[in-house]
Design a protein around this motif. Structure first.
Motif, PDB file in Angstrom:
ATOM      1  N   ALA A  42      -6.767 -12.871  -3.558  1.00 39.26           N
ATOM      2  CA  ALA A  42      -7.221 -12.623  -4.930  1.00 39.26           C
ATOM      3  C   ALA A  42      -7.632 -11.173  -5.162  1.00 39.26           C
ATOM      4  N   GLN A  43      -8.115 -10.500  -4.087  1.00 42.37           N
ATOM      5  CA  GLN A  43      -8.614  -9.143  -4.285  1.00 42.37           C
ATOM      6  C   GLN A  43      -8.098  -8.117  -3.280  1.00 42.37           C
ATOM      7  N   MET A  44      -8.236  -8.408  -1.969  1.00 43.76           N
ATOM      8  CA  MET A  44      -7.931  -7.362  -0.982  1.00 43.76           C
ATOM      9  C   MET A  44      -6.493  -6.861  -1.056  1.00 43.76           C
ATOM     10  N   LEU A  45      -5.535  -7.772  -0.933  1.00 45.98           N
ATOM     11  CA  LEU A  45      -4.144  -7.329  -0.933  1.00 45.98           C
ATOM     12  C   LEU A  45      -3.717  -6.758  -2.290  1.00 45.98           C
ATOM     13  N   PRO A  46      -4.091  -7.387  -3.418  1.00 46.90           N
ATOM     14  CA  PRO A  46      -3.779  -6.745  -4.698  1.00 46.90           C
ATOM     15  C   PRO A  46      -4.425  -5.366  -4.842  1.00 46.90           C
ATOM     16  N   ASN A  47      -5.664  -5.224  -4.354  1.00 43.49           N
ATOM     17  CA  ASN A  47      -6.308  -3.909  -4.404  1.00 43.49           C
ATOM     18  C   ASN A  47      -5.526  -2.884  -3.581  1.00 43.49           C
ATOM     19  N   MET A  48      -5.064  -3.310  -2.390  1.00 39.59           N
ATOM     20  CA  MET A  48      -4.320  -2.391  -1.546  1.00 39.59           C
ATOM     21  C   MET A  48      -3.012  -1.970  -2.213  1.00 39.59           C
ATOM     22  N   ILE A  49      -2.335  -2.941  -2.810  1.00 42.30           N
ATOM     23  CA  ILE A  49      -1.080  -2.617  -3.490  1.00 42.30           C
ATOM     24  C   ILE A  49      -1.331  -1.650  -4.642  1.00 42.30           C
ATOM     25  N   LYS A  50      -2.424  -1.862  -5.376  1.00 38.50           N
ATOM     26  CA  LYS A  50      -2.765  -0.941  -6.458  1.00 38.50           C
ATOM     27  C   LYS A  50      -3.047   0.458  -5.915  1.00 38.50           C
ATOM     28  N   MET A  51      -3.765   0.545  -4.801  1.00 39.00           N
ATOM     29  CA  MET A  51      -4.035   1.848  -4.178  1.00 39.00           C
ATOM     30  C   MET A  51      -2.741   2.526  -3.748  1.00 39.00           C
ATOM     31  N   ILE A  52      -1.801   1.738  -3.224  1.00 37.37           N
ATOM     32  CA  ILE A  52      -0.508   2.280  -2.796  1.00 37.37           C
ATOM     33  C   ILE A  52       0.266   2.818  -3.994  1.00 37.37           C
ATOM     34  N   GLU A  53       0.276   2.046  -5.072  1.00 39.34           N
ATOM     35  CA  GLU A  53       0.994   2.475  -6.278  1.00 39.34           C
ATOM     36  C   GLU A  53       0.390   3.746  -6.851  1.00 39.34           C
ATOM     37  N   GLU A  54      -0.933   3.805  -6.892  1.00 38.54           N
ATOM     38  CA  GLU A  54      -1.590   4.996  -7.444  1.00 38.54           C
ATOM     39  C   GLU A  54      -1.346   6.219  -6.573  1.00 38.54           C
ATOM     40  N   ALA A  55      -1.386   6.033  -5.258  1.00 41.64           N
ATOM     41  CA  ALA A  55      -1.211   7.162  -4.340  1.00 41.64           C
ATOM     42  C   ALA A  55       0.212   7.718  -4.377  1.00 41.64           C
ATOM     43  N   THR A  56       1.179   6.849  -4.657  1.00 39.66           N
ATOM     44  CA  THR A  56       2.587   7.274  -4.617  1.00 39.66           C
ATOM     45  C   THR A  56       3.192   7.439  -6.005  1.00 39.66           C
ATOM     46  N   GLY A  57       2.355   7.401  -7.023  1.00 37.28           N
ATOM     47  CA  GLY A  57       2.874   7.551  -8.375  1.00 37.28           C
ATOM     48  C   GLY A  57       3.814   6.426  -8.775  1.00 37.28           C
ATOM     49  N   GLY A  58       3.586   5.232  -8.209  1.00 33.33           N
ATOM     50  CA  GLY A  58       4.411   4.082  -8.549  1.00 33.33           C
ATOM     51  C   GLY A  58       5.710   3.984  -7.778  1.00 33.33           C
ATOM     52  N   ARG A  59       5.968   4.907  -6.877  1.00 33.71           N
ATOM     53  CA  ARG A  59       7.229   4.881  -6.122  1.00 33.71           C
ATOM     54  C   ARG A  59       7.222   3.811  -5.017  1.00 33.71           C
ATOM     55  N   VAL A  60       6.021   3.393  -4.602  1.00 32.87           N
ATOM     56  CA  VAL A  60       5.908   2.331  -3.598  1.00 32.87           C
ATOM     57  C   VAL A  60       5.001   1.252  -4.164  1.00 32.87           C
ATOM     58  N   THR A  61       5.410   0.009  -4.003  1.00 32.56           N
ATOM     59  CA  THR A  61       4.596  -1.124  -4.435  1.00 32.56           C
ATOM     60  C   THR A  61       4.608  -2.176  -3.327  1.00 32.56           C
ATOM     61  N   GLY A  62       4.098  -3.352  -3.633  1.00 30.33           N
ATOM     62  CA  GLY A  62       4.059  -4.405  -2.628  1.00 30.33           C
ATOM     63  C   GLY A  62       4.264  -5.766  -3.244  1.00 30.33           C
ATOM     64  N   GLU A  63       4.704  -6.707  -2.424  1.00 29.29           N
ATOM     65  CA  GLU A  63       4.916  -8.091  -2.832  1.00 29.29           C
ATOM     66  C   GLU A  63       4.259  -8.999  -1.796  1.00 29.29           C
ATOM     67  N   ILE A  64       3.368  -9.885  -2.242  1.00 29.86           N
ATOM     68  CA  ILE A  64       2.649 -10.775  -1.330  1.00 29.86           C
ATOM     69  C   ILE A  64       3.406 -12.090  -1.184  1.00 29.86           C
ATOM     70  N   ARG A  65       3.666 -12.468   0.056  1.00 30.72           N
ATOM     71  CA  ARG A  65       4.308 -13.756   0.330  1.00 30.72           C
ATOM     72  C   ARG A  65       3.375 -14.574   1.216  1.00 30.72           C
ATOM     73  N   MET A  66       3.117 -15.797   0.809  1.00 26.65           N
ATOM     74  CA  MET A  66       2.130 -16.635   1.504  1.00 26.65           C
ATOM     75  C   MET A  66       2.800 -17.728   2.323  1.00 26.65           C
ATOM     76  N   GLY A  67       2.160 -18.060   3.436  1.00 33.38           N
ATOM     77  CA  GLY A  67       2.588 -19.199   4.221  1.00 33.38           C
ATOM     78  C   GLY A  67       3.882 -19.026   4.986  1.00 33.38           C
ATOM     79  N   ILE A  68       4.285 -17.807   5.270  1.00 33.34           N
ATOM     80  CA  ILE A  68       5.526 -17.578   6.020  1.00 33.34           C
ATOM     81  C   ILE A  68       5.389 -18.075   7.452  1.00 33.34           C
ATOM     82  N   ALA A  69       4.232 -17.825   8.044  1.00 31.39           N
ATOM     83  CA  ALA A  69       4.001 -18.198   9.446  1.00 31.39           C
ATOM     84  C   ALA A  69       2.506 -18.343   9.671  1.00 31.39           C
TER      85      ALA A  69
END
Length: 338
Positions: A42-69
């Motif tokens: 709910a917070q940590m991973l979305p926050n990290m993705i937001k930090m990544i997007e801000e740091a890279t000017g939107g050139r890098v983002t993230g996608e969360i996938r749950m329950g893979i393993a």
């Protein structure tokens, strides 16, 4: 935040991530193994993705996938390139990781935020040399707040713990539980609710935040706490080395300077602290739940147990090739603890 609101936040965070992919040049796939409403999702991973997007000017983002393993497989997922980023709980893989136990030792009454920042510095200055995460890139480290006791029947003192069958997360928590006379069983966090609801265990040693994140208010209504906790769990964010190396140099630099290391370690610890505070209030507000504080006598008795467990951990980590006593002193000095 209540459960329905947390679910909404998680869903919105994921949908926002999907929208961001369309504009980004690089999408990092994140693996997560906790429930959707847990603060990690709910917070940590979305926050990290937001930090990544801000740091890279939107050139890098993230996608969360749950329950893979399941949790113990997360390191191998990243090593094999099945996902780009994951988080590991070190205690789930005895033998593969050892040095993290210095951070898990009880007796340090501080916040998860402060402990997580100190943990990153400890890793940089002492633990990285052991190369326990060989093959992946460590991009952050954090602890949860003080791990406490949650049971299905009231516990009024340390003496009441003797003979209880408790789910343990491994690592220092298991050593402490043994010293207290409990019988430990190891079950991954996602299976805790099922384990307690079926009465397979009498309780669990787990983070306070789990009273909300893993619905312990429903299956372990009685909460017993001791200052500094019985342990403090250790996590690492890890990234596939080839995926990082394939990013343009300017993006690597932006992530290293603005996201990886202390920034995401601090952010993650702060989220745990907020979750702990919420769960304490949730416990107070939930009918049938109780909160018991350790007595002065129990605190003194537990200090003796901590001394013995600490000596054992220092010996174990020192055998890996570092001055574990000096490393622990450095970590605790940063937190203002002797």
């Amino acid at each position: 935040m209540n459960k329905s609101l947390l679910a909404t936040v998680a869903a919105l965070s994921l949908s926002a991530g999907v929208a961001a992919h369309a504009e980004a040049e690089h999408t990092l796939v994140f693996s997560s193994w906790v429930p959707p409403t847990h603060n990690i999702n709910a917070q940590m991973l979305p926050n990290m993705i937001k930090m990544i997007e801000e740091a890279t000017g939107g050139r890098v983002t993230g996608e969360i996938r749950m329950g893979i393993a399941p949790p113990p497989a997360q390191m191998d997922l990243v090593l094999d390139g099945a996902v780009d980023v994951a988080y590991v709980f070190h205690g789930y893989q005895p033998g593969r990781f050892t040095s993290y136990k210095l951070v898990e030792l009880p007796g340090v009454d501080t916040t998860a935020e402060a402990a997580s920042v100190a943990y990153w510095n400890l890793f940089q200055n002492h633990l990285a040399a052991l190369n326990e995460h060989r093959g992946v890139k460590v991009i952050g480290l954090h602890t949860h707040g003080a791990g406490q006791l949650h049971t299905n029947t009231p516990v009024d003192s340390l003496a009441d713990m003797a003979g209880l069958k408790l789910r343990m997360p491994g690592g220092v928590a298991s050593e402490v539980g043994t010293a207290l006379g409990t019988t430990g069983i190891q079950v991954p966090a996602p299976k805790v609710y099922e384990t307690l609801s079926s009465n397979t265990a009498d309780g669990v040693m787990m983070t306070i935040d789990s009273r909300q994140g893993f619905r312990l208010t429903e299956v372990a209504p009685h909460y017993f706490e001791i200052p500094g906790g019985f342990f403090r769990g250790s996590f690492a964010y890890i990234m596939n080395e080839d995926v990082f190396a394939d990013l343009p140099e300017e993006l690597q630099t932006a992530l290293e300077d603005k996201v990886f290391g202390e920034p995401i370690s601090r952010m993650s610890g702060a989220v745990w602290d907020e979750g702990d505070a919420f769960s304490i209030q949730l416990t107070k507000d939930t009918e049938g739940n109780t909160i018991t504080q350790a007595s002065v006598e129990d605190i003194a008795a537990f200090a003796s147990i901590v001394t013995d467990v600490q000596a054992s951990v220092i010996e174990e980590v020192s055998a890996k090739g570092i001055d574990a006593a000096a490393a622990l002193a450095s970590f605790r000095s940063e937190l203002g603890v002797q």
